[in-house]
Design an enzyme around this catalytic site. Sequence first.
Site, PDB file in Angstrom:
ATOM      1  N   CYS A   1      -4.507  -1.857  -1.757  1.00  0.00           N
ATOM      2  CA  CYS A   1      -4.746  -0.443  -2.027  1.00  0.00           C
ATOM      3  C   CYS A   1      -5.706  -0.357  -3.203  1.00  0.00           C
ATOM      4  O   CYS A   1      -5.418  -0.892  -4.284  1.00  0.00           O
ATOM      5  CB  CYS A   1      -3.415   0.222  -2.387  1.00  0.00           C
ATOM      6  SG  CYS A   1      -3.581   1.922  -2.962  1.00  0.00           S
ATOM      7  N   ASN A   2      -6.835   0.301  -2.994  1.00  0.00           N
ATOM      8  CA  ASN A   2      -7.822   0.426  -4.077  1.00  0.00           C
ATOM      9  C   ASN A   2      -7.325   1.318  -5.204  1.00  0.00           C
ATOM     10  O   ASN A   2      -7.592   1.052  -6.368  1.00  0.00           O
ATOM     11  CB  ASN A   2      -9.123   1.035  -3.541  1.00  0.00           C
ATOM     12  CG  ASN A   2      -9.901   0.084  -2.654  1.00  0.00           C
ATOM     13  OD1 ASN A   2     -10.841  -0.557  -3.082  1.00  0.00           O
ATOM     14  ND2 ASN A   2      -9.499  -0.011  -1.396  1.00  0.00           N
TER      15      ASN A   2
ATOM     16  N   CYS B   1     -11.226   2.561   0.095  1.00  0.00           N
ATOM     17  CA  CYS B   1      -9.823   2.896   0.306  1.00  0.00           C
ATOM     18  C   CYS B   1      -9.435   2.080   1.530  1.00  0.00           C
ATOM     19  O   CYS B   1     -10.177   2.066   2.533  1.00  0.00           O
ATOM     20  CB  CYS B   1      -9.659   4.382   0.603  1.00  0.00           C
ATOM     21  SG  CYS B   1      -8.005   4.795   1.228  1.00  0.00           S
TER      22      CYS B   1
ATOM     23  N   TYR C   1      -1.328   8.312  -2.680  1.00  0.00           N
ATOM     24  CA  TYR C   1      -1.625   7.943  -4.061  1.00  0.00           C
ATOM     25  C   TYR C   1      -2.881   8.635  -4.582  1.00  0.00           C
ATOM     26  O   TYR C   1      -3.011   8.890  -5.775  1.00  0.00           O
ATOM     27  CB  TYR C   1      -1.849   6.419  -4.155  1.00  0.00           C
ATOM     28  CG  TYR C   1      -0.586   5.589  -4.194  1.00  0.00           C
ATOM     29  CD1 TYR C   1       0.681   6.161  -4.169  1.00  0.00           C
ATOM     30  CD2 TYR C   1      -0.679   4.202  -4.282  1.00  0.00           C
ATOM     31  CE1 TYR C   1       1.824   5.371  -4.207  1.00  0.00           C
ATOM     32  CE2 TYR C   1       0.460   3.401  -4.337  1.00  0.00           C
ATOM     33  CZ  TYR C   1       1.708   3.997  -4.299  1.00  0.00           C
ATOM     34  OH  TYR C   1       2.829   3.209  -4.345  1.00  0.00           O
TER      35      TYR C   1
ATOM     36  N   HIS D   1      -7.399   2.503   3.770  1.00  0.00           N
ATOM     37  CA  HIS D   1      -7.210   3.268   5.006  1.00  0.00           C
ATOM     38  C   HIS D   1      -8.522   3.398   5.801  1.00  0.00           C
ATOM     39  O   HIS D   1      -8.486   3.592   7.016  1.00  0.00           O
ATOM     40  CB  HIS D   1      -6.711   4.683   4.695  1.00  0.00           C
ATOM     41  CG  HIS D   1      -5.232   4.764   4.428  1.00  0.00           C
ATOM     42  ND1 HIS D   1      -4.656   4.324   3.271  1.00  0.00           N
ATOM     43  CD2 HIS D   1      -4.220   5.249   5.189  1.00  0.00           C
ATOM     44  CE1 HIS D   1      -3.341   4.539   3.320  1.00  0.00           C
ATOM     45  NE2 HIS D   1      -3.055   5.100   4.482  1.00  0.00           N
TER      46      HIS D   1
ATOM     47  N   GLU E   1      -3.826   7.601   8.956  1.00  0.00           N
ATOM     48  CA  GLU E   1      -2.391   7.594   9.244  1.00  0.00           C
ATOM     49  C   GLU E   1      -2.139   8.187  10.632  1.00  0.00           C
ATOM     50  O   GLU E   1      -1.363   7.650  11.424  1.00  0.00           O
ATOM     51  CB  GLU E   1      -1.622   8.403   8.181  1.00  0.00           C
ATOM     52  CG  GLU E   1      -1.603   7.758   6.793  1.00  0.00           C
ATOM     53  CD  GLU E   1      -0.562   6.650   6.625  1.00  0.00           C
ATOM     54  OE1 GLU E   1       0.452   6.641   7.359  1.00  0.00           O
ATOM     55  OE2 GLU E   1      -0.764   5.787   5.752  1.00  0.00           O
TER      56      GLU E   1
ATOM     57  N   ASP F   1       0.874  -1.194   0.000  1.00  0.00           N
ATOM     58  CA  ASP F   1       0.000   0.000   0.000  1.00  0.00           C
ATOM     59  C   ASP F   1       0.899   1.229   0.000  1.00  0.00           C
ATOM     60  O   ASP F   1       2.122   1.123   0.165  1.00  0.00           O
ATOM     61  CB  ASP F   1      -0.906  -0.013   1.247  1.00  0.00           C
ATOM     62  CG  ASP F   1      -1.900   1.166   1.269  1.00  0.00           C
ATOM     63  OD1 ASP F   1      -2.372   1.583   0.195  1.00  0.00           O
ATOM     64  OD2 ASP F   1      -2.193   1.683   2.367  1.00  0.00           O
ATOM     65  N   SER F   2       0.280   2.392  -0.154  1.00  0.00           N
ATOM     66  CA  SER F   2       1.047   3.640  -0.058  1.00  0.00           C
ATOM     67  C   SER F   2       1.455   3.920   1.390  1.00  0.00           C
ATOM     68  O   SER F   2       2.436   4.618   1.639  1.00  0.00           O
ATOM     69  CB  SER F   2       0.185   4.800  -0.563  1.00  0.00           C
ATOM     70  OG  SER F   2      -0.992   4.881   0.224  1.00  0.00           O
TER      71      SER F   2
END
Length: 274
Positions: free
Chosen positions: A80-81, A194, A48, A196, A158, A16-17
């Site tokens: 990660c979508n 997403c 991203y 996240h 995050e 993932d990012s």
Amino acid sequence: MTADHEHKDAPVLFFDSGVGGLSILAPAQKLLPHMPVVYAADRAGYPYGTKSEAEIAARVPALLGRLVERYRPRIAVIACNTASTIALSFVRAALDIPVVGTVPAIKPAALSSRTRVIGVLGTEATVRQPYVDRLAAEHGADCTVLRHGSAALVALAEAKLRGEALNPAVARDALAGLLDQPRGEEMDSVVLACTHFPLVQQELEAAAQELGTRPLAFLHGGEGIARRIAFLNGEAPWPQNPAPGSAVFTRMDPDVEALQPALKSYGLTQINAL
Ligand code: DGL
């Protein structure tokens, strides 16, 4: 001779990012407790969701190529979508191991929605993808599929994993981005498109309550992906005592240190730079 990725210690690579892929890792660990894990976060490319299709399509396959060369995984999971809806086919073409993508859970949402109004909450890049148009047409042709992209909600996830205090307005605004659209008040299902966002589902639920929405079902693909990994792995053995999970970052910065307690709670105790 056995290829490295057929070795029983070969890990599953999650990519993932940032920390979003942990929402995909968790159900996979639950289903496959002996799975060795390498979790890769492209901090140098994060976020991203505000990048162009061309940037993602160029960056992600090259990076996964490097990661596969270095860690010799048996399976790669693009957790990660944004990367999956843009670059999945390029990554599959570039790698010689099975690649699992993460795409918005519109199908289960369309199966369960009673009001036939579904929200898709993703990054700005994901919600504008033709891939999402296709999923909506294929599985939710009789549904109104509302979309909203939020970079702030990615940053909230995050921050949460760094243990910071969170601003509740962020989750409220993200949800309002769907609710304020025509038929928004009829929405009964929200696809967390997403990776996240499941990490801040609690904050989204609190925001829904505050905004006085109808009961909302939040859906994402984590459990389906875990089953897919198990299926692709087939009969290949897992180690009895897998090596400690490792997290690899494309850039080391002070935030990585702040993330360590959260990473540890997912068994990721080895921290490395790519
Ligand atoms: N977690 C990612 C996704 O699923 C992207 C977050 C970002 O870097 O913007 O789309």
